[in-house]
Design a protein around this motif. Structure first.
Motif, short mmCIF file in Angstrom:
data_model
loop_
_atom_site.label_atom_id
_atom_site.label_comp_id
_atom_site.label_asym_id
_atom_site.label_seq_id
_atom_site.Cartn_x
_atom_site.Cartn_y
_atom_site.Cartn_z
N ARG A 1 9.69 -10.54 -10.03
CA ARG A 1 9.89 -9.70 -8.85
C ARG A 1 11.00 -9.11 -9.04
O ARG A 1 11.08 -8.33 -8.45
CB ARG A 1 9.84 -10.81 -7.60
CG ARG A 1 8.92 -10.66 -6.15
CD ARG A 1 8.96 -11.42 -5.11
NE ARG A 1 8.20 -12.52 -5.74
CZ ARG A 1 6.97 -13.30 -5.05
NH1 ARG A 1 6.71 -12.13 -4.36
NH2 ARG A 1 6.29 -14.06 -4.82
N GLU B 1 -6.77 6.98 2.04
CA GLU B 1 -7.05 7.16 3.82
C GLU B 1 -5.74 7.21 4.09
O GLU B 1 -5.85 6.72 5.27
CB GLU B 1 -7.48 5.58 4.02
CG GLU B 1 -8.95 4.53 3.22
CD GLU B 1 -9.32 3.70 2.77
OE1 GLU B 1 -9.86 3.11 4.52
OE2 GLU B 1 -8.60 2.73 1.96
N MET B 2 -4.63 7.10 4.04
CA MET B 2 -3.77 8.13 4.68
C MET B 2 -2.55 9.49 3.98
O MET B 2 -2.72 9.78 3.42
CB MET B 2 -2.11 7.01 3.92
CG MET B 2 -2.55 5.19 4.63
SD MET B 2 -0.92 4.31 4.02
CE MET B 2 -1.71 3.70 2.84
N VAL C 1 4.62 3.47 3.34
CA VAL C 1 3.70 2.14 3.43
C VAL C 1 4.36 1.65 2.02
O VAL C 1 4.52 0.18 1.68
CB VAL C 1 2.20 2.12 3.17
CG1 VAL C 1 1.42 1.20 3.11
CG2 VAL C 1 2.06 2.66 5.40
N GLY D 1 7.15 -0.21 1.87
CA GLY D 1 7.24 -1.36 2.50
C GLY D 1 6.86 -2.38 1.96
O GLY D 1 7.52 -3.31 2.09
N PHE D 2 6.28 -2.04 0.48
CA PHE D 2 6.20 -3.15 -0.25
C PHE D 2 6.78 -3.82 -0.75
O PHE D 2 7.30 -4.78 -1.29
CB PHE D 2 4.45 -2.79 -1.61
CG PHE D 2 3.57 -2.73 -1.33
CD1 PHE D 2 2.64 -3.28 0.08
CD2 PHE D 2 3.25 -1.14 -1.55
CE1 PHE D 2 1.60 -2.87 0.22
CE2 PHE D 2 1.23 -0.77 -0.96
CZ PHE D 2 0.67 -2.04 0.06
N ARG E 1 5.32 -12.28 1.90
CA ARG E 1 4.89 -11.15 1.28
C ARG E 1 3.69 -10.39 1.64
O ARG E 1 3.61 -8.98 1.65
CB ARG E 1 5.58 -10.38 0.09
CG ARG E 1 7.22 -10.82 0.11
CD ARG E 1 7.82 -11.00 -1.34
NE ARG E 1 9.07 -11.45 -1.97
CZ ARG E 1 9.65 -12.32 -2.35
NH1 ARG E 1 8.71 -12.89 -1.70
NH2 ARG E 1 11.17 -12.28 -2.20
N ARG F 1 3.03 -7.40 3.71
CA ARG F 1 3.19 -6.59 3.78
C ARG F 1 1.38 -5.97 3.56
O ARG F 1 1.22 -4.59 3.87
CB ARG F 1 4.44 -6.66 2.91
CG ARG F 1 5.37 -6.37 2.96
CD ARG F 1 5.76 -6.61 2.01
NE ARG F 1 7.75 -7.55 1.78
CZ ARG F 1 8.34 -7.12 1.17
NH1 ARG F 1 8.26 -7.35 -0.29
NH2 ARG F 1 9.78 -7.85 1.35
N VAL F 2 0.84 -6.29 2.59
CA VAL F 2 -0.32 -6.10 2.53
C VAL F 2 -1.68 -5.81 3.35
O VAL F 2 -2.17 -5.25 4.11
CB VAL F 2 -1.48 -6.50 1.17
CG1 VAL F 2 -2.28 -6.34 1.09
CG2 VAL F 2 -0.55 -6.68 -0.15
N ARG G 1 -0.42 -5.43 6.45
CA ARG G 1 0.31 -4.32 7.48
C ARG G 1 -0.15 -3.12 6.48
O ARG G 1 -0.17 -1.78 7.81
CB ARG G 1 2.04 -4.02 6.88
CG ARG G 1 2.12 -2.76 7.56
CD ARG G 1 3.74 -2.83 7.95
NE ARG G 1 4.92 -1.36 8.51
CZ ARG G 1 5.45 -0.89 6.99
NH1 ARG G 1 5.04 -1.27 5.92
NH2 ARG G 1 5.92 0.35 7.71
N ARG G 2 -0.27 -2.62 5.44
CA ARG G 2 -0.83 -1.20 5.12
C ARG G 2 -2.27 -1.26 5.26
O ARG G 2 -2.71 -0.23 5.71
CB ARG G 2 -1.41 -1.83 3.57
CG ARG G 2 -1.73 -0.87 2.54
CD ARG G 2 -3.28 -1.55 1.69
NE ARG G 2 -3.98 0.40 1.35
CZ ARG G 2 -4.58 0.54 2.16
NH1 ARG G 2 -5.68 -0.68 2.69
NH2 ARG G 2 -5.66 1.59 1.97
N LEU H 1 -2.38 0.13 9.60
CA LEU H 1 -1.96 1.27 9.33
C LEU H 1 -2.66 1.97 8.59
O LEU H 1 -3.71 3.17 9.43
CB LEU H 1 -0.97 1.06 8.35
CG LEU H 1 0.52 1.13 8.90
CD1 LEU H 1 1.67 1.02 7.57
CD2 LEU H 1 1.21 1.47 10.37
N VAL H 2 -3.85 1.97 8.19
CA VAL H 2 -5.03 2.24 7.50
C VAL H 2 -6.21 2.55 8.57
O VAL H 2 -7.03 2.91 8.76
CB VAL H 2 -5.74 1.98 5.91
CG1 VAL H 2 -7.20 2.22 5.95
CG2 VAL H 2 -4.75 2.32 5.17
#
Lengths: 308, 263
Positions: free
Chosen positions: A78, A96-97, A105, A108-109, B11, B14-15, B17-18, B21-22
Motif C-alpha cells: 500500500r 462512463e466518465m 476520480v 480519489g483512489f 478506503r 473511494r470505490v 464514490r467512483r 459519480l458514474v
C-alpha cells in the motif's frame, strides 16, 4: 536486504511466478536504479507482464523477493503504490466518465483532496496536450489520446517510479514520438521508469539499460549500444537472395551469420572491407551494409520462431 | 505462496464514490425503471385483478389486493437492484472495462474494491426503494412514519443480495451465465416469497422452503412497515436473517473475487 535503498527503486531477486505447473518467470534478478529508464524486453509470453504485475503487488510472488523503494512489496504494497504509477497494456479507462473525471476520480483512489486533484488534472492534461479534451467522453478520443490519458492517469499521484507496460503499442509514429518526448522529459525530472515494449527502436532510443527475457529467464542485461556491439557488431551485411557461393564463403571464413534461406545476415563487427569484398564477389546489387540494431540482438537471442 | 493478507479498510468508500459519480450520468435514464415499474404493477393489479380478488386477509387485516401486493414491489426492487448491480454491472467493470485492474495499481486492495462495489449495490437498492415508496405513497398505499424504516432496511437487503450476486460474479464463466442464478433463485423468490400471495396458502413444505430464502423475510418486514403493523419480533427475525445471510455471503464473495482476480 536491499543494498542502498536510496539509489535503487526496484530490486527483484530470484523472482519466480508459476501458474499451476507452467513457469512464467524463472529466477529473475535485476535492479532499476533511481532516475534510470530500464527496459524489460522479450517476445510474447516471456513473462514481462507477470513480472510487472508482481512489481506493483497485484500478483503474488511464487518465489524470490521484490522490493520497491527498499520496501517489501508483499507487506508494504500500500505504501509502495502511493508512490508508484502504472500504465497498463490495455486502455482500462473509465468509459462512463469524461477525460477530466478519469483523472480526478483516480486521484480519489490515492486519497488526494479534490482541490489538489483538480490542479493535477489541469497540469497533466496540459502536459499530455489534452487540455482541450477535458470534457470529452473517453470513446471520442483517438488511440493516441487514450494512451496519453492512461499515462496521465498513471501520474496523478506524482509518482517517483513509473511502470509502463507497452505504452506505445498501436500508436501511429506521430503519437509514438510524442510519448517518447514526454517520457524523456519525465526522466529529466528524475522519474525512474520501467518500460516494456515490442519496439526495439524505442528501447534503443529510450533505455539506459535493459534486459531481454525469454521463457521467464533473463538472456542478457546491458546498455543498448553495448549489447549491439557485443552481439552483432556495429555493421551488418544483408544479402537477398543468397547465392550458394556466398554461403560457401561465409562458412569457409567462419563469419558469424544468420541464414534465413532467402536472406542472409552477416555480422561483420567493424570490418567494412568485408562488406566491399562480399558485395564485389557475390551480390553486387542485392546486398546492403547497415548498422547493427537492437532488433538484430533481440532476434539473434530469442530466435525467429513465432510465439503464440 | 507469498501473498498479501486480506486488507479491508474504509478506503472501500473511494470505490463507492467512483460508482456514485458514474451513476450521476446513467441515473438520468436509470431512475425511470423504479419510477414506472410500480405504476405498471399497480395499474395492472389494481385495475385488472380488482374484480378477481377483491380483498386479502393478512395478519388479521383485510386489505385490497393492490395494497397487499404494493410493499412487495419495494422489496423486489431492493433485491433486483443490488443483485443486478453486483452481477452484470460489476462483471462489465471487472471483465470488459478492466476497471478493477486499473484500481488495483492504486493503494486499494481487492477486498476494498469488492466491498465498495457491494456498498454501491446496496445504495442503488436504497435509491430504488425510495422511488418505489414515493410512487406507492402517491397512490395512498403506504403507512407513515413506519414506512420510513424501509430505507435502512433497503440498505441491509441490498447488502444481502449484492453479496450473493458478487459470489456469482466471482465464479461465473461469462456474463450469460448470470441467467442461471436469476432463473433458479431470483425468479422463484420473486413469485413465491409472499410477494403476490401470503405464504400460508402454500403447502407446508413450500412454506418451509419460503422461510429459508431471504426475500420472504425482506417482503414480510417491508409489508409490516408499510402497513404500520410490524412488531419488534418481526424486525428482529427479518433483520437477524438478513444479517446472518450477509455475514455468510460477503466473505464468500470476497474470497471468490480474490481468487478470480489474483493471478
Amino acid at each position: 536486504m536491499s543494498s542502498n535503498a536510496d539509489d535503487c527503486v526496484l530490486e527483484a531477486r530470484h523472482l519466480r511466478k508459476l501458474y499451476g505447473k507452467a513457469v512464467a518467470v524463472d529466477d529473475v534478478t535485476f535492479r532499476v536504479e533511481r532516475g534510470e529508464l530500464f527496459g524489460l524486453l522479450g517476445p510474447n509470453g516471456a513473462g514481462k507482464t507477470s513480472t510487472i504485475r508482481m512489481a506493483y503487488g497485484s500478483s503474488p510472488l511464487s518465489g524470490g523477493s521484490l522490493r520497491v523503494f527498499g520496501r517489501d512489496i508483499v507487506t508494504d504494497w500500500r505504501a509502495i503504490r502511493m508512490r508508484l504509477g502504472v500504465c497498463h497494456q490495455d486502455n482500462n479507462l473509465d468509459t462512463e466518465m469524461s477525460v477530466r473525471e478519469n483523472l480526478e476520480v483516480f486521484a480519489g483512489f490515492f486519497g488526494i483532496p479534490r482541490a489538489v486533484a483538480r490542479e493535477r488534472a489541469d497540469k497533466l492534461l496540459t502536459f499530455f496536450e489534452l487540455e482541450h479534451r477535458g470534457e470529452s467522453e473517453v470513446h471520442e478520443l483517438s488511440g493516441g489520446m487514450m494512451r496519453r490519458l492512461v499515462l496521465a492517469r498513471a501520474m496523478v499521484n506524482e509518482p517517483e517510479f513509473l511502470i509502463l507496460d507497452e505504452p506505445t503499442t498501436g500508436l501511429d509514429p506521430q503519437s509514438r514520438h510524442q510519448v517518447w518526448e514526454r517520457l524523456g522529459r519525465l526522466k529529466q525530472d528524475g522519474v525512474s521508469i520501467l518500460l516494456t515494449t515490442h519496439y526495439m527502436e524505442e528501447a534503443a532510443r529510450l533505455c539506459d539499460r535493459l534486459i531481454i527475457v525469454d521463457q521467464g529467464r533473463i538472456l542478457v542485461e546491458g546498455r543498448p549500444r553495448d549489447l549491439v556491439a557485443q552481439y552483432v557488431g556495429n555493421q551488418v551485411v544483408e544479402s537477398s537472395p543468397v547465392c550458394p557461393e556466398l554461403r560457401d564463403f561465409v562458412k569457409q571464413r567462419g563469419l558469424e551469420h544468420e541464414d534465413l534461406g532467402h536472406r542472409m545476415l552477416i555480422y561483420c563487427k567493424d570490418d567494412e572491407s568485408l562488406f566491399r569484398e562480399i558485395a564485389r564477389r557475390y551480390c553486387q546489387d542485392n546486398c546492403i551494409l547497415r548498422m547493427g540494431t537492437l532488433e538484430d540482438v533481440f532476434l539473434k537471442l530469442t530466435g525467429r520462431d513465432l510465439r503464440e | 505462496m507469498n501473498r498479501p493478507a486480506w486488507a479491508l479498510t474504509w478506503r472501500c468508500l473511494r470505490v463507492w464514490r467512483r460508482d456514485w459519480l458514474v451513476n450521476r450520468q446513467s441515473w438520468k435514464v436509470g431512475f425511470l425503471v423504479p419510477l414506472l415499474e410500480p405504476i405498471f404493477y399497480v395499474a395492472a393489479f389494481g385495475v385488472g385483478f380488482r374484480l378477481l380478488i377483491p380483498e386479502v386477509h393478512y395478519e388479521g387485516l383485510t386489505v385490497s389486493y393492490v395494497k397487499f401486493m404494493a410493499p412487495s414491489l419495494v422489496a423486489t426492487s431492493i433485491m433486483y437492484n443490488a443483485f443486478f448491480e453486483n452481477t452484470y454491472s460489476s462483471f462489465v467493470r471487472m471483465y470488459y472495462q478492466k476497471t478493477y485492474d486499473a484500481i488495483m495499481a492504486t493503494p486499494l486492495s481487492i477486498e476494498e474494491v469488492i466491498l465498495g462495489e457491494i456498498l454501491w449495490g446496496a445504495t442503488k437498492s436504497v435509491m430504488a426503494a425510495i422511488i418505489v415508496l414515493a410512487v406507492l405513497s402517491v397512490a395512498g398505499l403506504i403507512h407513515y412514519p413506519s414506512a420510513l424504516a424501509v430505507i435502512p432496511l433497503a440498505f441491509l437487503g441490498g447488502l444481502a443480495f449484492g453479496s450473493a450476486g458478487m459470489v456469482f460474479t466471482g465464479i461465473v464463466k461469462n456474463i450469460d451465465t448470470f441467467n442461471l442464478p436469476i432463473f433458479l433463485f431470483l425468479t422463484p423468490m420473486f413469485l413465491f416469497s409472499g410477494t403476490f400471495f401470503p405464504t400460508d396458502t402454500l403447502p407446508h413444505w413450500a412454506q418451509m422452503a419460503a422461510q429459508a430464502v431471504p426475500l420472504t423475510h425482506l417482503v414480510h418486514l417491508t409489508r409490516g412497515l408499510c402497513f404500520g403493523i410490524a412488531g419488534w419480533r418481526d424486525v428482529a427475525v427479518a433483520v437477524g436473517y438478513l444479517l446472518v445471510f450477509t455475514a455468510l455471503c460477503l466473505p464468500l464473495a470476497l474470497a471468490a473475487m480474490r481468487r478470480r482476480l489474483t493471478r
